[in-house]
Design an enzyme around this catalytic site. Structure first.
Site, PDB file in Angstrom:
ATOM      1  N   ASP A  81       0.841  -1.201   0.000  1.00 32.95           N
ATOM      2  CA  ASP A  81       0.000   0.000   0.000  1.00 32.95           C
ATOM      3  C   ASP A  81       0.875   1.250   0.000  1.00 32.95           C
ATOM      4  O   ASP A  81       2.061   1.179   0.328  1.00 32.95           O
ATOM      5  CB  ASP A  81      -0.915  -0.023   1.248  1.00 32.95           C
ATOM      6  CG  ASP A  81      -2.170   0.816   1.083  1.00 32.95           C
ATOM      7  OD1 ASP A  81      -2.273   1.578   0.106  1.00 32.95           O
ATOM      8  OD2 ASP A  81      -3.068   0.706   1.948  1.00 32.95           O
TER       9      ASP A  81
ATOM     10  N   LYS B 296      -2.473   7.862   6.488  1.00 30.77           N
ATOM     11  CA  LYS B 296      -3.026   7.435   5.210  1.00 30.77           C
ATOM     12  C   LYS B 296      -4.422   8.023   5.052  1.00 30.77           C
ATOM     13  O   LYS B 296      -4.979   8.560   5.994  1.00 30.77           O
ATOM     14  CB  LYS B 296      -3.094   5.901   5.150  1.00 30.77           C
ATOM     15  CG  LYS B 296      -1.715   5.274   5.047  1.00 30.77           C
ATOM     16  CD  LYS B 296      -1.743   3.748   4.995  1.00 30.77           C
ATOM     17  CE  LYS B 296      -2.674   3.138   3.996  1.00 30.77           C
ATOM     18  NZ  LYS B 296      -2.483   3.644   2.621  1.00 30.77           N
ATOM     19  N   GLY B 297      -4.960   7.907   3.841  1.00 32.31           N
ATOM     20  CA  GLY B 297      -6.347   8.313   3.637  1.00 32.31           C
ATOM     21  C   GLY B 297      -6.549   9.473   2.688  1.00 32.31           C
ATOM     22  O   GLY B 297      -7.676   9.918   2.508  1.00 32.31           O
TER      23      GLY B 297
ATOM     24  N   GLU C   8      -8.360   0.121   4.230  1.00 36.85           N
ATOM     25  CA  GLU C   8      -6.916  -0.182   4.185  1.00 36.85           C
ATOM     26  C   GLU C   8      -6.433  -0.690   5.540  1.00 36.85           C
ATOM     27  O   GLU C   8      -5.606  -1.603   5.622  1.00 36.85           O
ATOM     28  CB  GLU C   8      -6.127   1.081   3.800  1.00 36.85           C
ATOM     29  CG  GLU C   8      -6.310   1.473   2.352  1.00 36.85           C
ATOM     30  CD  GLU C   8      -5.644   2.807   2.010  1.00 36.85           C
ATOM     31  OE1 GLU C   8      -5.238   2.969   0.857  1.00 36.85           O
ATOM     32  OE2 GLU C   8      -5.537   3.670   2.891  1.00 36.85           O
TER      33      GLU C   8
HETATM   34  C1  A5P Z   1      -5.748   5.978   0.104  1.00 39.58           C
HETATM   35  O1  A5P Z   1      -6.804   6.361   0.900  1.00 39.58           O
HETATM   36  C2  A5P Z   1      -4.477   6.405   0.736  1.00 39.58           C
HETATM   37  O2  A5P Z   1      -4.254   5.892   2.007  1.00 39.58           O
HETATM   38  C3  A5P Z   1      -3.281   6.165  -0.169  1.00 39.58           C
HETATM   39  O3  A5P Z   1      -2.707   4.914   0.030  1.00 39.58           O
HETATM   40  C4  A5P Z   1      -2.291   7.239   0.109  1.00 39.58           C
HETATM   41  O4  A5P Z   1      -2.985   8.485   0.053  1.00 39.58           O
HETATM   42  C5  A5P Z   1      -1.153   7.258  -0.900  1.00 39.58           C
HETATM   43  O5  A5P Z   1      -1.672   7.576  -2.143  1.00 39.58           O
HETATM   44  P1  A5P Z   1      -0.736   7.880  -3.379  1.00 39.58           P
HETATM   45  O6  A5P Z   1       0.036   6.646  -3.630  1.00 39.58           O
HETATM   46  O7  A5P Z   1      -1.700   8.232  -4.476  1.00 39.58           O
HETATM   47  O8  A5P Z   1       0.120   9.053  -2.992  1.00 39.58           O
END
Ligand code: A5P
Length: 238
Positions: free
Chosen positions: A95, A108-109, A117
């Site tokens: 992730d 995250k998020g 997640e």
């Molecule tokens: C999704 O909700 C997020 O937790 C993503 O994993 C996090 O924002 C990283 O995203 P990018 O890889 O697009 O930067």
């Protein structure tokens, strides 16, 4: 921190770094594994690289996804995607993240998927985070903290959160309506007055407010961080 160097030392674009991280992470997947799929642009590069490996080799893996977007992409690319409850323990989840501190604590998020997640991460033997170097921070809370909120009484929940001394903004979608998560909740993005000395304490206080479903803090979940650099190096923090 271990690093792997590329032959070609030209500066990579952010998209090229993400692609390279996705490919590097896909190499960690072994035959027969149960794999958790993260969400976001970097995770999507991983899903693409994994699907390519599966087309070229008989990996016989089963995946589960942390969002409808990742599930749709994986299915389109021919991966086997099943419900989290029917897969058993996950060997590895890959992730992305928005912030990573030296203790491998995360925020995250930004893509609005942190609740699923976190559920997927908690069922994984190993959570591998793939980020470019811009996501590294000394202390969490530099940018926003996404918090998933129940729609019922959501403005009351916001007022309770603001009383903690944070700035709270509703996440909006492209039509400027309230963003709705895969779990039919809303999202507040919190901004702290300064980076956090004790994110665990903040997490407890925020989660104690009725109407808060989950924060974007991830503690004691990430086992390994792969960090992509513009010069093509990939750093590993175990
Ligand atoms: C999704 O909700 C997020 O937790 C993503 O994993 C996090 O924002 C990283 O995203 P990018 O890889 O697009 O930067």
């Amino acid at each position: 921190m271990q690093t792997f160097k590329m032959q070609n030392m030209n500066k990579l674009s952010q998209q090229q770094i993400k692609k390279r991280l996705g490919q590097e992470a896909a190499k960690l997947i072994q035959k027969g594994m149960h794999v958790g799929l993260g969400t976001g642009t970097t995770s999507h590069c991983f899903i693409e690289a994994l699907a390519q490996r599966c087309r070229e080799e008989q990996l016989n893996i089963v995946t589960t996804a942390s969002s409808k977007a990742s599930s749709n992409l994986a299915l389109q690319l021919g991966l086997k995607v099943v419900d989290l409850d029917s897969i058993g323990t996950l060997d590895m989840t890959i992730d992305g993240a928005d912030e990573v501190d030296p203790q491998k604590r995360l925020i995250k998020g930004a893509g609005g998927a942190h609740l699923r997640e976190k559920i997927v991460a908690a069922k994984s033997e190993e959570l591998v985070i793939i980020i470019d170097e811009s996501k590294l921070v000394d202390q969490l809370g530099k940018h926003k903290l996404p918090v998933e909120i129940v729609p019922f009484g959501h403005e009351c929940t916001k007022i309770h959160l603001e009383a903690l001394g944070v700035q709270a903004t509703w996440r909006q979608d492209e039509q400027h309506s309230l963003f709705v998560t895969d779990n039919s909740h809303y999202l507040l993005d919190l901004r702290f007055p300064s980076p956090l000395d004790s994110p665990e304490e903040w997490d407890q206080v925020i989660r104690s407010i009725p109407g808060v479903v989950e924060t974007g803090f991830f503690f004691n979940l990430a086992s390994r961080i792969l960090i992509g650099f513009a010069d093509g190096q990939i750093g590993v923090r175990d």
